[in-house]
Design a protein around this motif. Structure first.
Motif, PDB file in Angstrom:
ATOM      1  N   ARG A  44       1.151  -1.440   0.177  1.00 45.23           N
ATOM      2  CA  ARG A  44      -0.227   0.189  -0.020  1.00 45.23           C
ATOM      3  C   ARG A  44       1.177   0.943   0.143  1.00 45.23           C
ATOM      4  NH1 ARG A  44      -4.341  -2.308   4.475  1.00 45.23           N
ATOM      5  NH2 ARG A  44      -5.794  -3.132   2.862  1.00 45.23           N
ATOM      6  N   GLN A  45       2.330   0.866   0.710  1.00 44.52           N
ATOM      7  CA  GLN A  45       3.012   2.660   0.669  1.00 44.52           C
ATOM      8  C   GLN A  45       2.836   2.281  -0.677  1.00 44.52           C
ATOM      9  OE1 GLN A  45       5.968   2.237   3.041  1.00 44.52           O
ATOM     10  NE2 GLN A  45       4.692   1.814   5.750  1.00 44.52           N
ATOM     11  N   THR A  65      -2.509   1.140  -7.944  1.00 43.35           N
ATOM     12  CA  THR A  65      -3.120  -0.301  -7.685  1.00 43.35           C
ATOM     13  C   THR A  65      -2.011  -1.166  -6.730  1.00 43.35           C
ATOM     14  OG1 THR A  65      -3.478  -0.823  -9.705  1.00 43.35           O
ATOM     15  CG2 THR A  65      -5.326   0.900  -9.453  1.00 43.35           C
ATOM     16  N   VAL A  66      -3.347  -1.854  -5.977  1.00 51.44           N
ATOM     17  CA  VAL A  66      -2.645  -2.898  -5.770  1.00 51.44           C
ATOM     18  C   VAL A  66      -2.204  -3.426  -6.688  1.00 51.44           C
ATOM     19  CG1 VAL A  66      -2.963  -4.892  -4.482  1.00 51.44           C
ATOM     20  CG2 VAL A  66      -3.588  -2.614  -2.836  1.00 51.44           C
ATOM     21  N   ASN A  67      -3.308  -3.472  -7.099  1.00 48.61           N
ATOM     22  CA  ASN A  67      -2.866  -5.275  -8.957  1.00 48.61           C
ATOM     23  C   ASN A  67      -1.489  -4.365  -9.051  1.00 48.61           C
ATOM     24  OD1 ASN A  67      -4.129  -7.666  -9.705  1.00 48.61           O
ATOM     25  ND2 ASN A  67      -4.157  -6.015 -11.939  1.00 48.61           N
ATOM     26  N   ASN A 102      -5.706 -10.105   6.881  1.00 46.47           N
ATOM     27  CA  ASN A 102      -5.593  -9.320   8.198  1.00 46.47           C
ATOM     28  C   ASN A 102      -4.051  -8.662   7.562  1.00 46.47           C
ATOM     29  OD1 ASN A 102      -5.368  -8.710  10.643  1.00 46.47           O
ATOM     30  ND2 ASN A 102      -4.978 -10.755  11.081  1.00 46.47           N
ATOM     31  N   GLY A 103      -3.120  -7.906   6.950  1.00 48.13           N
ATOM     32  CA  GLY A 103      -2.075  -7.671   6.881  1.00 48.13           C
ATOM     33  C   GLY A 103      -0.681  -7.522   6.305  1.00 48.13           C
ATOM     34  N   LYS A 104      -1.667  -8.857   5.638  1.00 46.08           N
ATOM     35  CA  LYS A 104      -0.607  -9.878   4.724  1.00 46.08           C
ATOM     36  C   LYS A 104      -0.424 -10.238   3.718  1.00 46.08           C
ATOM     37  CE  LYS A 104       1.485 -12.717   8.403  1.00 46.08           C
ATOM     38  NZ  LYS A 104       2.144 -13.681   9.023  1.00 46.08           N
ATOM     39  N   VAL A 105       0.275 -10.563   2.744  1.00 49.18           N
ATOM     40  CA  VAL A 105      -0.276 -10.821   1.193  1.00 49.18           C
ATOM     41  C   VAL A 105       0.196 -12.048   0.725  1.00 49.18           C
ATOM     42  CG1 VAL A 105      -0.183 -10.414  -1.520  1.00 49.18           C
ATOM     43  CG2 VAL A 105       0.078  -8.680  -0.070  1.00 49.18           C
TER      44      VAL A 105
END
Length: 484
Positions: A256-257, A265-267, A430-433
């Motif tokens: 996200r940063q 985008t995230v993608n 939950n905060g991970k990929v």
């Protein structure tokens, strides 16, 4: 009775002993959160209770007479959880290497089509990096039953927000409908078959308009990347039934940063990281092509689709991954620009076009063609359609509990195809990929080398973003000092 859509049925017709069309998942669980403690018997009993009312878990296939139409779903009146849930234990020392070896083997086993098309293995004796024992659930569901989004929704029915809470999603109680007789099924299939020519005519005009628009976009340089233009790599040939998989984690906050600073985008970030990982993998093997790899990226059209039936509501776009670009930030910027063009191009395509054309897939003809395609090793003779499939599935932003056990890892794994023996799927949780990579083991012999490059590539991209921002900060700081 529920008829399979053409797209759902296509995944049945595409399947061969080497080209298995199920999707898998590796779910790593912390059993210490289960209110009454973990036991396999209680875990299995609760799983049995939760799936009983969910059609996707309790229906099976029934073919239509003479193969005139796509199969139908019927209720399995003899559903038995013991046919679908199995218990295994990892050999000593029960670490990551043993886990991926076992799950790779399970991923290469076909599903039994005489029963509902899913299985789960509850794997005990896995020790995480902290040395504590975990339980791992390895799941398989046929692609005829789920796509990425619907599969995620199904898993959520087995999950809760607290260890002892009700499932996140509820379903209406399942009511077993009347199963049609042989004559009724034959009559319905005949009507459907006779209506196909008329339906085909209706698709010709919008398809011709799409071709015209695509030509115009190509001339203007705003079309998505075209298939059949991919460079050949070692994983672009005929595959076997052997599978190998590997797993990795990345920080969602880091993704996200990078996204926020670069305006992407995230993608975009995920694809750029994948491009860097693939570049490093191929370069280390002295196989890096001079032109960029081409990925097929599945896109959910569930929100836009006008079709009420069918499990799969997906389309796809093609994306160049920038493997021919060394600088990670330059790769991201180029990829983001191309992705924007691809999205605009994709939006011009009807959300249901793939589903509509898939209705014309003939069961026998399609199956014979796939087998001939593999038997003659045609993937090695024609231009490469695409190099691999990459999927990005949004997951839960908060902790979830699977049968009361905290989910620590949720790694999705898609199918691989003749001509594209590598699949990369990422899912946030939950905060991970979580990154799941699966491949034909003969095509990608060292999949671990590929997957461990993902966190390193994200770190390199983040460092490049910080480095690009530093001169600006210094200039601003210098300007303020001069003003004082």
């Amino acid at each position: 009775m529920d008829r399979l859509s053409g797209l759902d049925a296509s995944f049945l017709y595409l399947e061969t002993p080497a080209q298995l069309m199920h999707v898998c998942g590796v779910i790593v669980l912390d059993p210490s959160t289960i209110p009454d403690g973990y036991s396999y018997a209680a875990f299995r009993a609760e799983l049995d209770r939760r799936v009983r009312d969910v059609p996707e878990f309790t229906r099976k296939l029934r073919k239509v007479p003479l193969g005139l139409d796509h199969p139908i779903w019927v209720q399995d009146r003899h559903f038995d959880i013991d046919h679908h849930v199995h218990r295994l234990a990892l050999p000593s020392p029960g670490g990551y290497a043993e886990l991926v070896e076992l799950t790779s083997h399970l991923a290469g086993l076909p599903l039994d089509r005489s029963r509902p098309l899913w299985e789960m293995w509850v794997i005990e004796g896995y020790h995480g990096t902290d040395g504590q024992e975990r339980v791992v659930v390895f799941s398989k569901m046929h692609h005829a039953t789920v796509d990425g989004v619907s599969g995620s929704n199904l898993i959520s029915h087995l999950c809760s927000l607290e260890p002892d809470a009700d499932p996140v999603t509820e379903v209406e109680p399942l009511v077993a409908g009347r199963e049609p007789g042989h004559r009724e099924l034959f009559g319905r299939s005949l009507v459907s078959m006779l209506a196909r020519p008329l339906n085909a005519v209706r698709l010709v005009t919008p398809s011709a308009q799409l071709v015209t628009e695509t030509i115009g976009r190509a001339r203007a340089g705003t079309a998505m990347a075209a298939p059949l233009m991919a460079p050949r790599t070692s994983f672009n040939g005929t595959i076997t039934g052997h599978r190998t998989l590997a797993l990795a984690d990345m920080s969602l906050e880091d993704v996200r940063q990078v996204k926020n600073v670069t305006g992407t985008t995230v993608n975009d970030v995920v694809l750029a990281v994948a491009g860097g990982a693939l570049r490093g993998y191929l370069e280390a093997r002295d196989e890096l092509p001079s032109s960029s790899l081409l990925a097929t990226v599945p896109v959910s059209v569930r929100a836009e689709s006008q079709r009420s039936g069918g499990a799969n509501k997906v389309s796809a776009l093609f994306a160049r991954l920038g493997t021919d670009t060394e600088d990670p930030l330059e790769r991201l910027r180029d990829l983001a620009e191309r992705n924007q063009h691809a999205k605009e191009h994709h939006q011009a395509i009807s959300a249901d076009s793939l589903q509509d054309w898939a209705e014309f897939a003939a069961p026998r003809t399609f199956g014979l063609a796939v087998r001939a395609y593999a038997g003659l090793r045609l993937p090695e003779r024609h231009p490469v359609v695409h190099n691999l499939v990459i999927s990005n599935v949004p997951g839960p932003p908060i902790p979830l509990y699977f049968m009361g056990a905290l989910i620590e890892g949720l790694y999705p794994l898609g199918p691989v195809f003749h001509g594209a023996g590598l699949n990369i799927t990422v899912m946030s949780n939950n905060g991970k990929v979580h990154v799941g990579v699966i491949a034909c083991s003969e095509s990608v012999p060292d999949v671990e080398d590929l997957v461990r490059r993902f966190p390193a590539e994200l770190a390199a991209l983040k460092a490049a973003v910080v480095s690009a921002q530093t001169p600006k900060r210094q200039r601003k700081s210098g300007s303020r000092a001069a003003a004082r």
